[in-house]
Write a protein that holds these residues in place. Structure first.
Motif, PDB file in Angstrom:
ATOM      1  N   THR A 154      35.291 -19.461  40.740  1.00 41.70           N
ATOM      2  CA  THR A 154      36.472 -19.724  40.498  1.00 41.70           C
ATOM      3  C   THR A 154      37.150 -20.205  39.444  1.00 41.70           C
ATOM      4  OG1 THR A 154      36.796 -19.415  43.220  1.00 41.70           O
ATOM      5  CG2 THR A 154      38.648 -20.257  41.747  1.00 41.70           C
ATOM      6  N   ALA A 155      36.757 -21.468  39.137  1.00 39.70           N
ATOM      7  CA  ALA A 155      37.193 -22.180  37.831  1.00 39.70           C
ATOM      8  C   ALA A 155      36.894 -21.211  36.440  1.00 39.70           C
ATOM      9  CB  ALA A 155      36.436 -23.533  37.800  1.00 39.70           C
ATOM     10  N   ILE A 156      35.782 -20.588  36.448  1.00 41.55           N
ATOM     11  CA  ILE A 156      35.550 -19.627  35.405  1.00 41.55           C
ATOM     12  C   ILE A 156      36.522 -18.356  35.278  1.00 41.55           C
ATOM     13  CG2 ILE A 156      33.726 -18.388  34.322  1.00 41.55           C
ATOM     14  CD1 ILE A 156      31.834 -20.216  35.521  1.00 41.55           C
ATOM     15  N   TYR A 234      33.716 -16.038  41.529  1.00 46.63           N
ATOM     16  CA  TYR A 234      34.623 -15.422  40.558  1.00 46.63           C
ATOM     17  C   TYR A 234      35.293 -14.126  40.763  1.00 46.63           C
ATOM     18  CZ  TYR A 234      34.931 -13.372  35.506  1.00 46.63           C
ATOM     19  OH  TYR A 234      35.311 -13.115  34.328  1.00 46.63           O
ATOM     20  N   THR A 235      34.593 -13.215  41.453  1.00 46.53           N
ATOM     21  CA  THR A 235      35.220 -11.845  41.692  1.00 46.53           C
ATOM     22  C   THR A 235      36.309 -12.028  42.825  1.00 46.53           C
ATOM     23  OG1 THR A 235      32.974 -10.919  41.759  1.00 46.53           O
ATOM     24  CG2 THR A 235      34.826  -9.653  42.846  1.00 46.53           C
ATOM     25  N   VAL A 236      36.436 -12.766  43.377  1.00 47.49           N
ATOM     26  CA  VAL A 236      37.299 -12.953  44.606  1.00 47.49           C
ATOM     27  C   VAL A 236      38.624 -13.622  43.742  1.00 47.49           C
ATOM     28  CG1 VAL A 236      38.566 -14.175  46.386  1.00 47.49           C
ATOM     29  CG2 VAL A 236      36.045 -13.287  46.946  1.00 47.49           C
ATOM     30  N   ALA A 237      38.525 -14.452  42.785  1.00 41.98           N
ATOM     31  CA  ALA A 237      39.478 -15.177  41.998  1.00 41.98           C
ATOM     32  C   ALA A 237      40.118 -14.314  41.017  1.00 41.98           C
ATOM     33  CB  ALA A 237      39.147 -16.453  41.451  1.00 41.98           C
ATOM     34  N   SER A 238      39.325 -13.041  40.739  1.00 42.38           N
ATOM     35  CA  SER A 238      39.858 -12.250  39.621  1.00 42.38           C
ATOM     36  C   SER A 238      40.435 -11.007  40.087  1.00 42.38           C
ATOM     37  CB  SER A 238      38.494 -11.684  38.944  1.00 42.38           C
ATOM     38  OG  SER A 238      37.919 -12.685  37.989  1.00 42.38           O
ATOM     39  N   ALA A 239      40.432 -11.002  41.368  1.00 39.77           N
ATOM     40  CA  ALA A 239      40.966  -9.623  42.144  1.00 39.77           C
ATOM     41  C   ALA A 239      42.461  -9.602  42.151  1.00 39.77           C
ATOM     42  CB  ALA A 239      40.343  -9.652  43.558  1.00 39.77           C
TER      43      ALA A 239
END
Length: 239
Positions: A154-156, A234-239
């Motif tokens: 998530t941070a990335i 990463y994927t969830v935060a980028s959605a």
């Protein structure tokens, strides 16, 4: 976050007033902190990184050194192409913009360049994250849980959403503090970019770093399945 600018001869200094109410170029020298008994420690790498403190803030003082073959001959001088493009001022500006965008990076406190003809030397002071340790140190002691790996991802993702490019995203440059918050450090030679292939390249670099440390260190509590948890965050935060 007001900015104070100090020019003295060939020296240019930037100060964030949240950290320094008055400009003083001596803060870029280890001797200044040593004389005031305000050195908390140091770390040896390409050069010495100093951990220092003011009355209100814990800071990291870092001099810019060259790496690679060139660094064997020209240790700490860089070609001057303008203040904004200097290593210190560029990193200061990037950290400031990312912090304002809500990305978990250290706030920049001060930056300096000193010109020497066509070249310059540079230093930076940044906020030190209390109680934070990098992934390599942590993974030598214990495995990270799935939730922690998702928080790393998530941070990335938040860094990338803000356009933040990290030139060396590795397991030493990701920290977890005592509250479990993930921080991203050492944005030297980074920048702001539009979305692109560099984002996946950042992640691939981190994966290579984890695999390298796993092959080098024993114990090192990381396994390939942990990567899936990081990517999920990463994927969830980028959605």
């Amino acid at each position: 976050m007001s900015l104070l600018v100090q020019r003295q001869g060939q020296s240019l200094c930037w100060f964030d007033t949240d950290f320094f109410a008055q400009p003083d170029a001596r803060v870029f020298t280890p001797a200044y902190w040593q004389q005031g008994d305000r050195v908390d420690g140091q770390s040896l790498g390409r050069g010495v990184t100093w951990f220092v403190h003011t009355e209100r803030h814990a800071l990291v003082l870092r001099h810019y050194w060259r790496g690679g073959l060139v660094g064997r001959w020209i240790r700490d001088r860089f070609l001057y192409l303008g203040a904004a493009r200097s290593r210190a001022m560029a990193e200061f500006s990037l950290l400031r913009q990312l912090a304002l965008a809500g990305v978990a990076v250290p706030r920049p406190a001060a930056a300096r360049l000193v010109r020497h003809g066509l070249t310059y030397r540079a230093d930076i002071l940044v906020e030190r994250i209390a109680g934070a340790r990098d992934l390599v140190a942590l993974l030598q002691e214990r495995p990270l849980g799935a939730k922690e790996w998702r928080q790393v991802g998530t941070a990335i993702a938040r860094l990338h959403e803000a356009g933040g490019y990290h030139s060396d995203l590795n397991s030493h440059n990701l920290l977890l503090d005592e509250g479990g918050k993930v921080w991203i450090i050492d944005l030297d030679k980074g920048g702001l970019r539009r979305p692109g292939a560099w984002q996946q390249a950042n992640l691939a670099r981190l994966l290579r770093s984890l695999r390298k440390e796993a092959a080098r260190l024993t114990p090192f509590h990381w396994q390939e399945t942990d990567w899936a948890d990081l990517l999920a965050g990463y994927t969830v935060a980028s959605a």
